[in-house]
Design a protein around this motif. Sequence first.
Motif, PDB file in Angstrom:
ATOM      1  N   VAL A  74      43.633  37.549  43.603  1.00  0.00           N
ATOM      2  CA  VAL A  74      43.708  36.943  42.273  1.00  0.00           C
ATOM      3  C   VAL A  74      42.762  35.744  42.215  1.00  0.00           C
ATOM      4  CG1 VAL A  74      45.193  35.794  40.589  1.00  0.00           C
ATOM      5  CG2 VAL A  74      46.045  37.756  41.858  1.00  0.00           C
ATOM      6  N   TYR A  75      42.752  34.938  43.280  1.00  0.00           N
ATOM      7  CA  TYR A  75      41.813  33.821  43.327  1.00  0.00           C
ATOM      8  C   TYR A  75      40.378  34.324  43.229  1.00  0.00           C
ATOM      9  CZ  TYR A  75      45.524  30.616  44.814  1.00  0.00           C
ATOM     10  OH  TYR A  75      46.648  29.848  44.884  1.00  0.00           O
ATOM     11  N   PRO A  78      50.702  33.895  44.999  1.00  0.00           N
ATOM     12  CA  PRO A  78      49.304  33.449  45.125  1.00  0.00           C
ATOM     13  C   PRO A  78      48.461  34.407  45.965  1.00  0.00           C
ATOM     14  CG  PRO A  78      50.705  32.149  46.557  1.00  0.00           C
ATOM     15  CD  PRO A  78      51.616  33.058  45.783  1.00  0.00           C
ATOM     16  N   ARG A 108      44.919  28.039  49.891  1.00  0.00           N
ATOM     17  CA  ARG A 108      45.799  29.189  50.121  1.00  0.00           C
ATOM     18  C   ARG A 108      45.436  29.882  51.430  1.00  0.00           C
ATOM     19  NH1 ARG A 108      50.513  31.518  50.449  1.00  0.00           N
ATOM     20  NH2 ARG A 108      50.395  33.762  50.226  1.00  0.00           N
ATOM     21  N   LEU A 154      49.240  34.273  39.612  1.00  0.00           N
ATOM     22  CA  LEU A 154      49.247  33.262  40.675  1.00  0.00           C
ATOM     23  C   LEU A 154      50.603  32.582  40.785  1.00  0.00           C
ATOM     24  CD1 LEU A 154      45.783  31.486  40.495  1.00  0.00           C
ATOM     25  CD2 LEU A 154      46.650  33.008  42.276  1.00  0.00           C
ATOM     26  N   ARG A 176      46.197  34.028  35.810  1.00  0.00           N
ATOM     27  CA  ARG A 176      46.839  32.728  36.059  1.00  0.00           C
ATOM     28  C   ARG A 176      48.361  32.899  36.185  1.00  0.00           C
ATOM     29  NH1 ARG A 176      43.875  28.172  35.595  1.00  0.00           N
ATOM     30  NH2 ARG A 176      45.682  26.978  34.905  1.00  0.00           N
TER      31      ARG A 176
END
Length: 144
Positions: free
Chosen positions: A81-82, A77, A108, A73, A70
Amino acid sequence: MGLRQWVKQQLGDETPTGARPPGALGEFTAATYPQQLAELLQRRQTVAEEILRIDVADAQARMAAIPRLRELLRTYPHPLVYELLVHAYADAGRFDEAKGIAFAARERRAECERSPYPEIRSETEHLHAWTSEEVDAMRAERQR
């Protein structure tokens, strides 16, 4: 005049004096590289290096990394990572949060696709685009 330069001039990408606007990966020089893009790419590199330190194949390691992911991010972003967060939240049984991250990942992706820089547009080319239905299917599968 080299062949590449001649072709670019014929296609209208270059003026007769040799000046050309950057239009593809690798077209910038050290003198013409946009500062904003350089900063973005540096932050992306930092986040990518952090991702490599996480044991992404281990569910426990992914869950333990949720707070750090988190934070990453906020740094940049990065689409990976998402992706990791969707899996980490699913591993932790936090499917509503996984759905939220899947939505943010789609946003994103759209943002990357609209970027004027090919370096940013290429970020999401080969990544999975999560939907809420897929997260629900993961939930159903794990609850069996």
